[in-house]
Scaffold this active site. Sequence first.
Site, PDB file in Angstrom:
ATOM      1  N   ASP A  23      39.590  39.975  89.262  1.00 33.01           N
ATOM      2  CA  ASP A  23      38.221  39.648  88.850  1.00 33.01           C
ATOM      3  C   ASP A  23      37.750  40.581  87.728  1.00 33.01           C
ATOM      4  O   ASP A  23      37.128  40.138  86.753  1.00 33.01           O
ATOM      5  CB  ASP A  23      37.325  39.781  90.095  1.00 33.01           C
ATOM      6  CG  ASP A  23      35.971  39.127  89.939  1.00 33.01           C
ATOM      7  OD1 ASP A  23      35.469  39.068  88.807  1.00 33.01           O
ATOM      8  OD2 ASP A  23      35.400  38.700  90.951  1.00 33.01           O
ATOM      9  N   HIS A 219      32.341  37.516  99.137  1.00 32.82           N
ATOM     10  CA  HIS A 219      32.494  38.111  97.803  1.00 32.82           C
ATOM     11  C   HIS A 219      31.094  38.180  97.194  1.00 32.82           C
ATOM     12  O   HIS A 219      30.518  37.167  96.825  1.00 32.82           O
ATOM     13  CB  HIS A 219      33.417  37.193  96.985  1.00 32.82           C
ATOM     14  CG  HIS A 219      33.683  37.643  95.583  1.00 32.82           C
ATOM     15  ND1 HIS A 219      34.888  38.215  95.209  1.00 32.82           N
ATOM     16  CD2 HIS A 219      32.931  37.594  94.464  1.00 32.82           C
ATOM     17  CE1 HIS A 219      34.853  38.489  93.902  1.00 32.82           C
ATOM     18  NE2 HIS A 219      33.667  38.126  93.425  1.00 32.82           N
ATOM     19  N   HIS A 221      28.084  39.850  94.608  1.00 34.84           N
ATOM     20  CA  HIS A 221      27.857  40.449  93.288  1.00 34.84           C
ATOM     21  C   HIS A 221      26.560  41.259  93.306  1.00 34.84           C
ATOM     22  O   HIS A 221      25.689  41.045  94.147  1.00 34.84           O
ATOM     23  CB  HIS A 221      27.797  39.358  92.220  1.00 34.84           C
ATOM     24  CG  HIS A 221      29.154  38.927  91.736  1.00 34.84           C
ATOM     25  ND1 HIS A 221      29.349  38.274  90.564  1.00 34.84           N
ATOM     26  CD2 HIS A 221      30.389  39.082  92.272  1.00 34.84           C
ATOM     27  CE1 HIS A 221      30.644  38.029  90.383  1.00 34.84           C
ATOM     28  NE2 HIS A 221      31.300  38.503  91.416  1.00 34.84           N
ATOM     29  N   CYS A 252      28.763  42.609  84.196  1.00 33.54           N
ATOM     30  CA  CYS A 252      28.130  41.330  84.497  1.00 33.54           C
ATOM     31  C   CYS A 252      27.783  40.623  83.206  1.00 33.54           C
ATOM     32  O   CYS A 252      27.022  41.139  82.392  1.00 33.54           O
ATOM     33  CB  CYS A 252      26.861  41.551  85.306  1.00 33.54           C
ATOM     34  SG  CYS A 252      26.020  39.998  85.541  1.00 33.54           S
ATOM     35  N   ASN A 261      30.649  42.571  90.112  1.00 39.62           N
ATOM     36  CA  ASN A 261      31.108  42.762  91.489  1.00 39.62           C
ATOM     37  C   ASN A 261      30.483  44.015  92.070  1.00 39.62           C
ATOM     38  O   ASN A 261      30.178  44.970  91.349  1.00 39.62           O
ATOM     39  CB  ASN A 261      32.623  42.937  91.503  1.00 39.62           C
ATOM     40  CG  ASN A 261      33.339  41.671  91.099  1.00 39.62           C
ATOM     41  OD1 ASN A 261      33.229  40.659  91.771  1.00 39.62           O
ATOM     42  ND2 ASN A 261      34.041  41.727  89.986  1.00 39.62           N
TER      43      ASN A 261
HETATM   44 ZN    ZN Z   1      33.382  38.520  91.413  1.00 36.30          ZN
END
Ligand code: ZN
Length: 334
Positions: A23, A219, A221, A252, A261
């Site tokens: 990611d 998951h 953010h 981001c 993340n």
């Molecule tokens: Zn992510």
Amino acid sequence: MTDIMPDIMDGIDILISEVGPRDGLQSVQSIMRTDAKKAWIKAEAEAGVREIEVGSFVPPKLLPQLADTGEIVQYARTIPGLQVAVLVPNFKGAENAIAAGAHKLTLPLSVSETHSQANLKKTHAQVLEEVEKIAELIKFQPVENRPHFEGGLSTAFGCTLEGHVPQAKVIEMAERLIALGCDEVGLADTTGYANPVQVKQLVTGIWAAVGRDKLTGIHLHNTRGQGLANVMAALDIGLCTLDSSLGGLGGCPFAPGASGNIITEDLVFLLDSMGLKTGIDMEKLMTVQDVLKESIPGEELYGFTPDAGLPKGYVQAVHGGSGWGHAASKLAAE
Ligand code: ZN
């Protein structure tokens, strides 16, 4: 659990799944050398991280940063006790992931169909067709090659294109993924829209539809600074796998200067300080950023804990401490 997965939860309360090598790297311009990726994965595993999403089997022309995923999977498989996860966008990717020996495949399905068409160039029907084919492929593998298969529900908490994503839609897609043969579904707040109440409601709704054992991870953010608050909601309700990225690598795209993340180092400190066992040695973990600073200089890294260091007199859970003595293991119980 399928047979090739190591006994991952042994001795820990919460599994941290490091997603930086996939990611994080797919969101930065720099291309990390293969040997640096290996050093990163090795160092993080040595710090006690038990699951790492090491790459994505996408065509190299789309993501040259991840072109060496096959080699990375093969390398990561040589690290004892490490669960090797990868992203697969389609059937072809799944074939490559199985050939390389990945323990766990995640196929992302964007609950927002507009997002799915913009990102994966696929409608829901087309993604679900791939899911069915992959589940069949896995079923006919010899037991020792059979990976765990997760359907990742992305944009589950809202979408930058569609805005609101109805919970009923997320639950419906979870049911379809399980019906087509996924072992599990995962929830992803791709856009950083989630709040803690929503996390609890959505997890409860999915559990009611497909069963509690079919959703264990999330998951999250930190796009709007809600990442760790949402983690607390996830813990409260009883999820036990949390994704995060070392140094918040990747940033981001919607909020320059913010991590996308949630940050592995800050997450591990939060859990450890509440007495929840992750198996991770924070001092070792905080040196792993050096590999990133050396190999992809100029890429921004984040994290309060790496900057501030551990508090005075702090004894990590991994060294027999229990954070500040507020044993919170009940949070993760059930
Ligand atoms: Zn992510």
